[in-house]
Design an enzyme around this catalytic site. Structure first.
Site, PDB file in Angstrom:
ATOM      1  N   GLU A   1       4.002  13.118   0.564  1.00 12.03           N
ATOM      2  CA  GLU A   1       5.005  12.753  -0.443  1.00 12.03           C
ATOM      3  C   GLU A   1       4.661  13.363  -1.795  1.00 12.03           C
ATOM      4  O   GLU A   1       5.522  13.959  -2.459  1.00 12.03           O
ATOM      5  CB  GLU A   1       5.083  11.235  -0.587  1.00 12.03           C
ATOM      6  CG  GLU A   1       5.709  10.508   0.574  1.00 12.03           C
ATOM      7  CD  GLU A   1       5.681   9.004   0.398  1.00 12.03           C
ATOM      8  OE1 GLU A   1       6.380   8.311   1.146  1.00 12.03           O
ATOM      9  OE2 GLU A   1       4.946   8.511  -0.494  1.00 12.03           O
TER      10      GLU A   1
ATOM     11  N   ALA B   1       0.825  -1.206   0.000  1.00 12.68           N
ATOM     12  CA  ALA B   1       0.000   0.000   0.000  1.00 12.68           C
ATOM     13  C   ALA B   1       0.861   1.257   0.000  1.00 12.68           C
ATOM     14  O   ALA B   1       0.510   2.264  -0.615  1.00 12.68           O
ATOM     15  CB  ALA B   1      -0.928  -0.009   1.206  1.00 12.68           C
TER      16      ALA B   1
ATOM     17  N   GLU C   1       2.939   1.033  -4.186  1.00 12.94           N
ATOM     18  CA  GLU C   1       2.261   1.032  -5.489  1.00 12.94           C
ATOM     19  C   GLU C   1       1.310   2.208  -5.664  1.00 12.94           C
ATOM     20  O   GLU C   1       1.345   2.909  -6.676  1.00 12.94           O
ATOM     21  CB  GLU C   1       1.492  -0.287  -5.659  1.00 12.94           C
ATOM     22  CG  GLU C   1       0.714  -0.413  -6.967  1.00 12.94           C
ATOM     23  CD  GLU C   1       1.581  -0.752  -8.164  1.00 12.94           C
ATOM     24  OE1 GLU C   1       1.077  -0.684  -9.291  1.00 12.94           O
ATOM     25  OE2 GLU C   1       2.749  -1.106  -7.961  1.00 12.94           O
TER      26      GLU C   1
ATOM     27  N   CYS D   1      -7.360   4.154   4.708  1.00 16.85           N
ATOM     28  CA  CYS D   1      -5.920   3.920   4.578  1.00 16.85           C
ATOM     29  C   CYS D   1      -5.123   4.640   5.662  1.00 16.85           C
ATOM     30  O   CYS D   1      -5.210   5.868   5.795  1.00 16.85           O
ATOM     31  CB  CYS D   1      -5.458   4.375   3.199  1.00 16.85           C
ATOM     32  SG  CYS D   1      -3.681   4.234   2.944  1.00 16.85           S
TER      33      CYS D   1
ATOM     34  N   SER E   1       1.221   5.054  -4.060  1.00 15.57           N
ATOM     35  CA  SER E   1       1.906   6.347  -4.031  1.00 15.57           C
ATOM     36  C   SER E   1       2.581   6.641  -5.363  1.00 15.57           C
ATOM     37  O   SER E   1       2.578   7.785  -5.834  1.00 15.57           O
ATOM     38  CB  SER E   1       2.942   6.369  -2.899  1.00 15.57           C
ATOM     39  OG  SER E   1       2.305   6.295  -1.642  1.00 15.57           O
TER      40      SER E   1
END
Length: 414
Positions: free
Chosen positions: A365, A242, A245, A356, A247
């Site tokens: 990010e 999680a 991928e 999440c 991100s």
């Protein structure tokens, strides 16, 4: 309605949004066939998904609530079995979900995430320094050289993953999202997963550090009833998957949408919208995870319009479809618009108890990466196939992302 012919989900995700829209327009829940011929129900409307995600009559635990799994009708030979065979917080139900989520939640609080900002900024600046070495006019793939690198560094540092495990973990994660994978390929991927995770956990047991993996191991050693060894492994691979991928897909989506919509980029640069607005709009229009596998009906669930999901049937929900639902976002829901009033009304990070944990980190990010790239390379432009039209996407109906993002960072002769 329950007797209508099922729609076969394209395992390649070849025309993901068109297929999702067709399912969304049919009914509150539509019979589908998943890869391998497994029947289920797709729920693609925003309101219906939001309601199901908090409905206590819906579980994610195949071992307790999917008769086809517990009865052997669907088993480990199913190419997508890894999505239901793992035992971690995302496949747990009720108090089990709370038990498995609690040990890792502390690492992803808003305060902890903000404390990571300096490291995120440092990694982004380091990557931009490398990109600055690319000769003017030369094409570079921002997915491989930027979007892939940032979350890899951050999530693997956060979890104390040694570099020898990076490449095999990337291969394993790629196999998870390859929804055209064969049974034999899936079996080999599962064997490789167990080998790498066993070696990784053994390494961190022998060399504990200030990282999440070491903290989870310490919690298990202190009280073995909190996490079994399988739960420890499965929780870790979930968090790696999680954290990486989705991100990568998100960073690529924001960059791609801004580059192919220069008017929207101008709104952000001129201060009429924020970089965070662009991130939210990309999350809405290109949800990094298209479908979520799997949920199961604990009893017959009346969805309305004459549709009933029978007890024990599997359910998949489409976050990609929800983000483009015209009932929420209007008739131009497919258009990228950083000023859209409903840009934050998406379900791309889930909703309810399974929301999440890394959503705040992913936003951080992405916002830092996109802002600093456009500041460092103000003339960056799509190149090659990207300049001519749509780019090729990863072949998956679960992962929603670009295979590459070719750009020219600065013009020839700059």
């Amino acid at each position: 309605m329950n007797r209508q012919c099922p729609i076969m989900i394209d395992p390649s995700g070849g025309d993901l949004h068109a297929e999702a829209a067709r399912i969304r327009e049919q009914a509150p829940a539509t019979p589908v066939l998943l890869p391998g011929g497994v029947p289920g129900w797709a729920v693609n409307r925003h309101a219906d998904i939001r309601r199901l995600l908090v409905d206590p009559r819906v579980s994610k635990d195949a071992y307790r609530h999917w008769p086809a799994w517990t009865g052997g009708e669907v088993g480990d030979e199913w190419p997508l079995a890894i999505w239901v065979s793992v035992q971690n917080m995302i496949t747990a139900y009720g108090s089990e979900h709370a038990r498995l989520r609690r040990p890792v939640a502390a690492a992803f609080t808003a305060r902890q995430t903000q404390a990571m900002r300096p490291r995120v900024e440092a990694v982004v600046d380091e990557l931009l320094e490398r990109l600055a070495e690319v000769p003017p006019g030369e094409v570079v793939d921002l997915r491989a050289e930027f979007a892939h690198q940032l979350p890899t560094r951050i999530i693997f540092e956060l979890f104390g993953i040694p570099e020898w495990a990076w490449a095999p973990l990337h291969r394993i994660i790629h196999g998870f999202f390859d929804t055209q994978i064969t049974t034999e390929q899936a079996r080999r991927n599962t064997v490789e997963l167990e080998r790498v995770m066993t070696a990784l956990v053994a390494h961190r047991r022998a060399h504990p550090g200030e990282d999440v993996t070491s903290a989870l191991i310490a919690a298990r050693e202190a009280d073995g009833t909190r996490l079994s060894e399988k739960e420890l492994h499965d929780n870790l691979i979930l968090l790696f998957t999680a954290g990486y991928e989705t991100s990568v897909n998100l960073i690529c989506a924001v960059l791609h949408e801004l580059l192919r919509n220069p008017d929207q980029l101008a709104l952000v640069r001129d201060g009429h919208a924020a970089w965070g607005d662009a991130v939210e709009e990309a999350l809405r229009v290109e949800a990094p995870a298209a479908y979520a596998l799997m949920r199961f009906a604990l009893e017959d669930i009346d969805m309305g319009e004459g549709v009933v999901i029978p007890k024990g049937d599997p359910i998949v929900v489409s976050f990609a479809s929800a983000g483009r639902d015209p009932q929420v976002h209007g008739p131009d829901a497919e258009r990228f618009d950083v000023t859209r009033a409903t840009r934050g009304q998406h379900l791309s990070f889930g909703f309810g108890t399974h929301h999440c944990l890394g959503a705040t980190l992913a936003r951080l990010e992405c916002t830092v990466a996109v802002r600093r790239l456009f500041e460092r390379f103000p003339a960056v432009a799509l190149a090659g196939s990207g300049a001519d039209g749509d780019l090729e996407r990863v072949e998956s109906f679960i992962s929603n992302g670009l295979r590459e993002l070719p750009v020219v960072l600065s013009p020839q002769g700059a």
